[in-house]
Design an enzyme around this catalytic site. Structure first.
Site, mmCIF file in Angstrom:
data_model
loop_
_atom_site.group_PDB
_atom_site.id
_atom_site.type_symbol
_atom_site.label_atom_id
_atom_site.label_comp_id
_atom_site.label_asym_id
_atom_site.label_seq_id
_atom_site.Cartn_x
_atom_site.Cartn_y
_atom_site.Cartn_z
ATOM 1 N N ARG A 48 0.834 -1.297 0.001
ATOM 2 C CA ARG A 48 0.129 0.044 0.198
ATOM 3 C C ARG A 48 0.882 1.321 -0.038
ATOM 4 N NH1 ARG A 48 2.123 2.036 3.741
ATOM 5 N NH2 ARG A 48 0.711 3.913 3.484
ATOM 6 N N GLY A 49 0.373 2.627 0.002
ATOM 7 C CA GLY A 49 0.915 3.773 -0.244
ATOM 8 C C GLY A 49 0.828 3.878 -1.694
ATOM 9 N N ALA A 50 0.748 5.159 -2.304
ATOM 10 C CA ALA A 50 0.430 5.478 -3.671
ATOM 11 C C ALA A 50 1.585 5.107 -4.647
ATOM 12 C CB ALA A 50 -0.060 7.059 -3.661
ATOM 13 N N ARG A 82 -7.413 -0.344 -6.811
ATOM 14 C CA ARG A 82 -7.894 0.544 -6.066
ATOM 15 C C ARG A 82 -7.931 2.089 -6.819
ATOM 16 N NH1 ARG A 82 -4.285 1.363 -0.638
ATOM 17 N NH2 ARG A 82 -6.181 2.228 -0.046
ATOM 18 N N GLN A 179 -2.018 2.338 10.018
ATOM 19 C CA GLN A 179 -0.749 2.559 9.197
ATOM 20 C C GLN A 179 0.307 3.362 10.091
ATOM 21 O OE1 GLN A 179 -3.646 2.758 7.831
ATOM 22 N NE2 GLN A 179 -3.842 2.288 5.676
ATOM 23 N N ASP A 220 -2.340 10.944 -2.100
ATOM 24 C CA ASP A 220 -2.689 9.705 -3.323
ATOM 25 C C ASP A 220 -2.966 10.455 -4.564
ATOM 26 O OD1 ASP A 220 -3.074 8.313 -0.445
ATOM 27 O OD2 ASP A 220 -3.037 6.813 -2.060
ATOM 28 N N ASN A 230 -5.688 12.183 0.278
ATOM 29 C CA ASN A 230 -4.680 11.322 1.347
ATOM 30 C C ASN A 230 -5.752 10.731 2.223
ATOM 31 O OD1 ASN A 230 -2.214 10.892 1.769
ATOM 32 N ND2 ASN A 230 -2.720 11.727 3.582
ATOM 33 N N LYS A 231 -4.960 9.845 2.881
ATOM 34 C CA LYS A 231 -5.752 8.927 4.003
ATOM 35 C C LYS A 231 -6.625 9.624 4.573
ATOM 36 C CE LYS A 231 -5.398 5.688 4.251
ATOM 37 N NZ LYS A 231 -6.472 4.651 3.637
HETATM 38 O O1 MRU Z 1 -4.637 3.261 2.134
HETATM 39 P P1 MRU Z 1 -3.234 3.395 2.005
HETATM 40 O O2 MRU Z 1 -2.466 2.763 3.067
HETATM 41 O O3 MRU Z 1 -2.780 2.952 0.777
HETATM 42 O O4 MRU Z 1 -2.900 4.969 2.082
HETATM 43 C C1 MRU Z 1 -1.728 5.556 1.849
HETATM 44 C C2 MRU Z 1 -1.898 7.149 1.868
HETATM 45 O O5 MRU Z 1 -2.871 7.751 2.273
HETATM 46 C C3 MRU Z 1 -0.471 7.718 1.890
HETATM 47 O O6 MRU Z 1 -0.530 8.973 2.793
HETATM 48 C C4 MRU Z 1 -0.043 8.218 0.355
HETATM 49 O O7 MRU Z 1 -0.413 6.662 -0.292
HETATM 50 C C5 MRU Z 1 1.083 8.935 0.209
HETATM 51 S S1 MRU Z 1 2.404 7.645 0.629
HETATM 52 C C6 MRU Z 1 3.784 7.986 0.112
#
Ligand code: MRU
Length: 320
Positions: A48-50, A82, A179, A220, A230-231
């Protein structure tokens, strides 16, 4: 795990995905030899993470090429995993552009290297905005685990620490999947940075007591007007930061900017299984929220620090 917890490795014709759902308690690797398996890892948030899911998809396309699969079908499968992070579609589009000459593994490896370079650069630029003694607050996980490189907001924090411009980090636990509490606290602690985990709902009280000097988060998707997805839980932090006059920074590579999305209202927000929030009642589980550009002090990218008016500063760096 070594010093650097890398989320993705290529070994002997397979993509190895570090299962982030099990961290930090357990180090478990998932071996992917098909794009289907990679898609499962992205959907279930093993990775996970963009930026990291973009890289996983690029390796997934390389696996499709090696397996003689239909690349267009593999692209659609991976793209559908996603919806919010634009890095996913960005990496798949790079792979489709390059398809046909047997070099998709090389491409994935190059994107992986470039992510590390972008992270290092934006971390340097972001750290210039920090001051000795700063107490920063962050949300979700934006470190090496989330990017495959050095981290976005997480990288800014690490570089700030190395430059003596950071005293400690407040880490939101980041409901519902933790996270922050599981991944960010672990990464920052391993980097030797003083970390205190707080419940997401504690952020307002901390700011009211003058205990937060800066907020820095990842992204994201950044729309053409500077609105940032973002999250979930990022938007309330931005509102609180504005109320308490705390600078609110976003750190993201240029690949997170989507000039084809005009504003935040046009960003698709992923809704996940209610079971992630509760087992016993109906739930609504949006995985992201949108922070309007007007609440963002600056955006750190590898191409420079973007400031308002974002329509103009984004147009200057966006790749189209
Ligand atoms: O749902 P996730 O854990 O994939 O969400 C991640 C985030 O929201 C991060 O802040 C975003 O992807 C930036 S990561 C460098």
């Amino acid at each position: 795990l070594g010093d650097e917890a890398a989320p993705l490795r290529w070994a002997e014709g397979a993509l190895l995905v570090l299962d982030q759902r099990a961290l930090p308690a357990e180090e478990r690797w998932i071996e992917c030899r098909t794009p289907d398996r990679v898609a499962d890892c992205i959907r279930s948030m093993a990775v996970r993470g963009a930026p990291a899911i973009g890289l996983a998809a690029a390796y997934g396309m390389a696996l499709a090429e090696r397996g003689g699969d239909d690349l267009a079908a593999a692209a659609e499968l991976l793209r559908a995993t996603r919806p919010t992070a634009v890095n996913l579609g960005w990496a798949i589009d790079r792979a489709l552009e390059a398809a046909g000459d047997g070099t998709l593994l090389e491409l994935a490896r190059r994107l992986h290297r470039e992510q590390e370079e972008a992270d290092r650069r934006l971390a340097e630029l972001g750290a210039e905005r920090f001051r000795p003694g700063d107490r920063a607050l962050t949300h979700c996980n934006t470190g090496a685990l989330a990017t495959g490189g050095y981290g976005t907001a997480g990288g800014v924090l690490r570089t700030s620490w190395e430059r003596g411009r950071l005293a400690q980090v407040w880490v939101d636990e980041t409901r519902p999947l933790l996270q922050g509490a599981r991944l960010t606290a672990w990464e920052l602690h391993r980097a030797g940075i003083p970390v205190r985990v707080v419940a997401d709902s504690a952020a307002g009280g901390l700011m009211a007591r003058g205990l937060v000097d800066r907020v820095v988060v990842g992204a994201d998707r950044i729309a053409a007007n500077g609105d940032v997805a973002n999250k979930v839980g990022t938007y309330p932090l931005a509102v609180l930061a504005a109320r308490h006059d705390v600078p609110f920074y976003v750190a993201a590579p240029v690949s997170t900017i989507d000039p084809r999305t005009p504003n935040g209202a046009a960003i698709p927000i992923e809704e996940r299984d209610a079971a992630e929030v509760t087992e016993t009642a109906e739930a609504f589980n949006p995985a992201f929220d949108v922070t309007p550009a007007e609440l963002i002090t600056a955006v750190f990218t590898e191409a420079g620090v973007l400031e308002p008016p974002y329509g103009e500063s984004i147009a200057r760096v966006a790749s189209g």
